[in-house]
Scaffold this motif. Sequence first.
Motif, PDB file in Angstrom:
ATOM      1  N   TYR A 140       0.872  -1.170   0.000  1.00 10.60           N
ATOM      2  CA  TYR A 140       0.000   0.000   0.000  1.00 10.60           C
ATOM      3  C   TYR A 140       0.910   1.221   0.000  1.00 10.60           C
ATOM      4  CZ  TYR A 140      -1.697  -3.847   2.898  1.00 10.60           C
ATOM      5  OH  TYR A 140      -1.927  -5.085   3.420  1.00 10.60           O
ATOM      6  N   ALA A 141       0.869   2.014  -1.072  1.00  7.22           N
ATOM      7  CA  ALA A 141       1.831   3.107  -1.186  1.00  7.22           C
ATOM      8  C   ALA A 141       1.366   4.108  -2.238  1.00  7.22           C
ATOM      9  CB  ALA A 141       3.207   2.557  -1.558  1.00  7.22           C
ATOM     10  N   HIS A 142       2.046   5.258  -2.275  1.00  3.96           N
ATOM     11  CA  HIS A 142       1.835   6.223  -3.351  1.00  3.96           C
ATOM     12  C   HIS A 142       2.440   5.665  -4.627  1.00  3.96           C
ATOM     13  CE1 HIS A 142       0.140   9.489  -1.067  1.00  3.96           C
ATOM     14  NE2 HIS A 142       1.123   9.450  -0.183  1.00  3.96           N
ATOM     15  N   GLY A 143       1.672   5.707  -5.712  1.00  6.10           N
ATOM     16  CA  GLY A 143       2.144   5.178  -6.979  1.00  6.10           C
ATOM     17  C   GLY A 143       2.312   6.253  -8.019  1.00  6.10           C
ATOM     18  N   TYR A 144       3.075   5.907  -9.064  1.00  6.82           N
ATOM     19  CA  TYR A 144       3.346   6.840 -10.149  1.00  6.82           C
ATOM     20  C   TYR A 144       3.013   6.196 -11.483  1.00  6.82           C
ATOM     21  CZ  TYR A 144       5.708   9.605  -6.629  1.00  6.82           C
ATOM     22  OH  TYR A 144       5.977  10.329  -5.511  1.00  6.82           O
ATOM     23  N   ASP A 145       2.623   7.016 -12.437  1.00  3.82           N
ATOM     24  CA  ASP A 145       2.287   6.546 -13.767  1.00  3.82           C
ATOM     25  C   ASP A 145       3.494   5.821 -14.364  1.00  3.82           C
ATOM     26  OD1 ASP A 145       1.035   6.089 -16.114  1.00  3.82           O
ATOM     27  OD2 ASP A 145       0.775   8.185 -16.691  1.00  3.82           O
ATOM     28  N   GLY A 146       3.296   4.579 -14.785  1.00  2.66           N
ATOM     29  CA  GLY A 146       4.377   3.792 -15.345  1.00  2.66           C
ATOM     30  C   GLY A 146       4.768   2.604 -14.493  1.00  2.66           C
ATOM     31  N   GLY A 147       4.357   2.597 -13.210  1.00  4.83           N
ATOM     32  CA  GLY A 147       4.614   1.433 -12.375  1.00  4.83           C
ATOM     33  C   GLY A 147       5.750   1.600 -11.401  1.00  4.83           C
ATOM     34  N   ALA A 148       5.580   2.457 -10.395  1.00  6.63           N
ATOM     35  CA  ALA A 148       6.569   2.629  -9.322  1.00  6.63           C
ATOM     36  C   ALA A 148       5.837   3.107  -8.082  1.00  6.63           C
ATOM     37  CB  ALA A 148       7.654   3.624  -9.723  1.00  6.63           C
ATOM     38  N   PHE A 149       6.296   2.670  -6.909  1.00  6.36           N
ATOM     39  CA  PHE A 149       5.733   3.090  -5.630  1.00  6.36           C
ATOM     40  C   PHE A 149       6.819   3.761  -4.796  1.00  6.36           C
ATOM     41  CE2 PHE A 149       2.268  -0.448  -5.397  1.00  6.36           C
ATOM     42  CZ  PHE A 149       1.432   0.331  -6.176  1.00  6.36           C
ATOM     43  N   ASP A 150       6.406   4.714  -3.946  1.00  5.97           N
ATOM     44  CA  ASP A 150       7.297   5.338  -2.975  1.00  5.97           C
ATOM     45  C   ASP A 150       7.250   4.571  -1.659  1.00  5.97           C
ATOM     46  OD1 ASP A 150       8.480   7.377  -4.345  1.00  5.97           O
ATOM     47  OD2 ASP A 150       7.006   8.901  -3.790  1.00  5.97           O
ATOM     48  N   LEU A 151       8.405   4.239  -1.107  1.00  6.90           N
ATOM     49  CA  LEU A 151       8.510   3.664   0.228  1.00  6.90           C
ATOM     50  C   LEU A 151       9.292   4.650   1.091  1.00  6.90           C
ATOM     51  CD1 LEU A 151       9.358  -0.086  -0.507  1.00  6.90           C
ATOM     52  CD2 LEU A 151       7.125   0.931  -0.071  1.00  6.90           C
ATOM     53  N   GLU A 152       8.648   5.133   2.146  1.00  4.78           N
ATOM     54  CA  GLU A 152       9.287   6.099   3.040  1.00  4.78           C
ATOM     55  C   GLU A 152      10.267   5.373   3.952  1.00  4.78           C
ATOM     56  OE1 GLU A 152      10.189   8.700   6.141  1.00  4.78           O
ATOM     57  OE2 GLU A 152       9.010   6.892   6.419  1.00  4.78           O
ATOM     58  N   ASP A 176      -2.174  -1.684  -3.812  1.00  2.00           N
ATOM     59  CA  ASP A 176      -3.122  -0.574  -3.724  1.00  2.00           C
ATOM     60  C   ASP A 176      -2.333   0.727  -3.790  1.00  2.00           C
ATOM     61  OD1 ASP A 176      -5.174   1.204  -3.349  1.00  2.00           O
ATOM     62  OD2 ASP A 176      -6.088   0.098  -1.689  1.00  2.00           O
ATOM     63  N   GLY A 177      -2.444   1.409  -4.914  1.00  2.00           N
ATOM     64  CA  GLY A 177      -1.758   2.676  -5.119  1.00  2.00           C
ATOM     65  C   GLY A 177      -2.130   3.232  -6.470  1.00  2.00           C
ATOM     66  N   CYS A 178      -1.854   4.507  -6.680  1.00  2.00           N
ATOM     67  CA  CYS A 178      -2.194   5.138  -7.951  1.00  2.00           C
ATOM     68  C   CYS A 178      -1.483   4.431  -9.110  1.00  2.00           C
ATOM     69  CB  CYS A 178      -1.790   6.608  -7.927  1.00  2.00           C
ATOM     70  SG  CYS A 178      -2.694   7.604  -6.720  1.00  2.00           S
ATOM     71  N   TRP A 179      -2.216   4.243 -10.202  1.00  2.00           N
ATOM     72  CA  TRP A 179      -1.696   3.637 -11.427  1.00  2.00           C
ATOM     73  C   TRP A 179      -1.129   2.234 -11.189  1.00  2.00           C
ATOM     74  CZ3 TRP A 179      -0.219   8.893 -10.469  1.00  2.00           C
ATOM     75  CH2 TRP A 179      -0.909   9.827 -11.222  1.00  2.00           C
ATOM     76  N   SER A 180      -1.606   1.554 -10.165  1.00  2.00           N
ATOM     77  CA  SER A 180      -1.039   0.245  -9.835  1.00  2.00           C
ATOM     78  C   SER A 180      -1.253  -0.779 -10.946  1.00  2.00           C
ATOM     79  CB  SER A 180      -1.600  -0.278  -8.510  1.00  2.00           C
ATOM     80  OG  SER A 180      -3.017  -0.231  -8.487  1.00  2.00           O
ATOM     81  N   GLY A 181      -2.257  -0.578 -11.819  1.00  2.00           N
ATOM     82  CA  GLY A 181      -2.462  -1.498 -12.933  1.00  2.00           C
ATOM     83  C   GLY A 181      -1.282  -1.574 -13.874  1.00  2.00           C
ATOM     84  N   ASP A 182      -0.411  -0.543 -13.858  1.00  2.00           N
ATOM     85  CA  ASP A 182       0.783  -0.573 -14.700  1.00  2.00           C
ATOM     86  C   ASP A 182       1.738  -1.692 -14.296  1.00  2.00           C
ATOM     87  OD1 ASP A 182       0.284   1.457 -16.516  1.00  2.00           O
ATOM     88  OD2 ASP A 182       1.089   3.027 -15.223  1.00  2.00           O
ATOM     89  N   TRP A 183       1.571  -2.230 -13.084  1.00  5.31           N
ATOM     90  CA  TRP A 183       2.462  -3.295 -12.631  1.00  5.31           C
ATOM     91  C   TRP A 183       2.175  -4.623 -13.320  1.00  5.31           C
ATOM     92  CZ3 TRP A 183       5.866  -3.573  -8.089  1.00  5.31           C
ATOM     93  CH2 TRP A 183       6.159  -2.323  -7.556  1.00  5.31           C
ATOM     94  N   ILE A 184       0.940  -4.848 -13.750  1.00  5.78           N
ATOM     95  CA  ILE A 184       0.558  -6.167 -14.262  1.00  5.78           C
ATOM     96  C   ILE A 184       1.391  -6.591 -15.466  1.00  5.78           C
ATOM     97  CG2 ILE A 184      -1.301  -7.481 -15.346  1.00  5.78           C
ATOM     98  CD1 ILE A 184      -3.231  -6.194 -13.397  1.00  5.78           C
ATOM     99  N   PRO A 185       1.486  -5.764 -16.532  1.00  6.95           N
ATOM    100  CA  PRO A 185       2.272  -6.227 -17.682  1.00  6.95           C
ATOM    101  C   PRO A 185       3.766  -6.312 -17.406  1.00  6.95           C
ATOM    102  CG  PRO A 185       1.501  -3.983 -18.011  1.00  6.95           C
ATOM    103  CD  PRO A 185       0.817  -4.478 -16.785  1.00  6.95           C
TER     104      PRO A 185
END
Length: 594
Positions: free
Chosen positions: A351-363, A397-406
Motif C-alpha cells: 500500500y503506497a503512493h504510486g506513479y504513472d508507469g509502475g513505481a511506488f514510494d517507500l518512506e 493498492d496505489g495510484c496507477w497500480s495497474g501498470d504493474w501487471i504487464p
Amino acid sequence: MRIKLAAATALVCTTFFFLTSCGGGSGGGRFTGIGKVEGYAFTDGAGAVVLQRLAAGGPGLTPVNNASVTVPGGTPVATNSIGKFRLTGLKAASYKLSVTPSGGAKTDFLVTVVGDATVLVGEPSITRSAAVDQAKLKALTLGPATQVLVVGALSPLPSGTVVKGAMASAGASSDPGMRLASEHWVFMLDRYSDFLYSHPVQYLLIDAATGHETVVDAQSWPLINGVNFFKDQDASLLAGEVAQAPSDVTPAPPTRAAGSGLISPTRHHVEGCATGGKTWVIQLIGGREYQMSKTYVQMSEMLDHAFGSTPNIRTTNDTRGPKDPLQYLNEQMDYIKRNAEPCDTVLIFVYAHGYDGGAFDLEYNGGFFTTGDLQTLTPDSFNFDGLKACHLHIYLDGCWSGDWIPKLAPKLIPKTGLDATIITSTDGEHRALGSGLRHAALPPFQKGGLIFSQFFSEAVGTMSGGMYDPISAFDATIKRLEDESGSAGVRPWWASSALNAGPQLWVRPRQPSETCGPYRAVLLDHNLSVGGEVKYAIGTHVPLARITGGHIQGTDTGCTSEHLHGAIAIDGHTFTDPAGSGCGHGKIVVVQPQ
C-alpha cells in the motif's frame, strides 16, 4: 473515423453525422431496461420459417398465421394473419427467440433486446454475417485474430439507442454517451480480453444500411441504454454474441478467471501435498500517513480472519522504520525462498503512493514523506527465482497500480507449476482513492484508509475462514462496490470512484499438465514425432503426470537407471517403445522446477 469516448459531448454535435449528443450525464435520462421485439414470420418454398422486418416479405414467402413466438422466460404471443408479432416486457439481454407454426416444428433465432427500444428481427441491408466479417477485419488492426476478442449484438441497435462506456476514461468527469441516429451493429474489440475490469477497448459501430463504420475508444464494456452488455465473456459466449474468441495469451495480458471461485489456490496438483501448507506474508506500506497505516491494520485483520487458527508463518512489517524497506523486502524474500515448500502460499501486500508507469514510494524512516527520504519500489524490486512455493498472490493498492501487471506477469508466466494472482486497486490510467474520514456510519475497522482495500477487506470478511481465495475475494469486492454505488449514505461516492479507477485481476492458473515442486519425469533418449514433425525432442523432460500407459523398469542390462518402456501416450499422442532392448523412451529423473 475514431473518437475518444470521454470527449463525445464536444465531438458528436459537429463532426459525426450519425451520432447526436444526449441530455444529462446519464446518457439520455433514466432507463427501464425493458424492451420490445417485433417482426414478421414467413415460410419459404421449402417450408422453413424466415423472419422479415417488413410486411411485404419477399418472393416465395408466405405469412405464417397463429405461430407461437417466445423467448425463454417470456410469455408466448401468436402471429396474426400477415405474420406480424410483438413481444413486450423483455429484460434487455440477448435471447434465443423461438417460432413454432401451428402443427409445425420450432425454429430458433438469436436476437438482442435493447431496453427502452423496439428491436426489429430479420436481416437489414448489412447482415450480421457481413458485419462480423467487417469487425474481424478491423480487429486485425489491434493484433492477430488469435489475440483479439470480437463480441457484438445479435441484432442491429435501433435508432435512438444510447451507447456509453460503463467505465469512464481517464480525466473524464462525466460521459453523456452517444445516441445513434440510425440502426447500427455494435461490436466490442478487445485486445486484452483477459483483464477482468477496466482497460482499453474499442467499439466498432457499423451502419446497418450503408456499412459505414466508426471506431470509438473506450475503457470497458458498453452500457446500451443503461444496461451492461458484453461484460461477462462466459455469458456472451453462451448467448452467441462472441464472433471471435482469442486463443493465444501473450506475456502482457493476464489470463482471465472463469468466474468466482472456479480457480482458487488449491493444492491438488502437488504430489504428496496435504490440503494445508504454511502461509508467508509480506506487507509493505509506503509511509505513516493515516490512510496507509489504517489500511495496514485493516488488511492484517482481514488476514487473521481469512486464515483463523490455521498454522502460518507470517513475516510482516509496515516499514515504519528505521528499517530500510527495500532491504527488508529482500531479506524476507530470501528467507521465504530458503524455507517455503511447494505446498506453501506466499502473499505480498503493498500500500503506497504510486506513479504513472509502475513505481511506488517507500518512506525510509517512518513519519510522513519528506524530500530525500524515499526509496522507489518497482516490479524489478521483486525476484521470484528460486521460490519453491506453488501459490503466489500479490495485492497492490496505489495510484496507477495497474501498470504493474504487464511488468510482473512476464516474471510469473514462465514458472511451471505456479498458480499466481495479481490484484491492483486501479488500472494504468487512474489514481487510487484514499480517505482519512472517520465517519460514524462506518463499521469499526472501516474508517479511513485506502478505499478499494476497505471494500476488499470487507468482502473477505464475509467469506468463510481458512482459505484466502483472491479470485472470489476480487469478485465479491466488485459486487460490493457496484451495490454500494447505488445505495444511499456516505459511501456511494467512494464506491463509484473506486470502480471508475478500474480495479484489475490477473490470474496465472496452473495448467492440468503442470506439476509444482520436484516431480518425476522421463528424460527422452529419442525424438518423438507426430505426422513426421518432432513433437518432443531428445533431451526433453516430460512429467510422468502427462503420460499414460507404459511401465517403469529398474536398472537392468543396457540401462543403469530406472527407465520407461512400452507404448505410451503424451497429451493424447501415442508413441511405441523406441528401444525395447535398451532404455526405452529414456531414464526417470527428478526435476526441480526453475
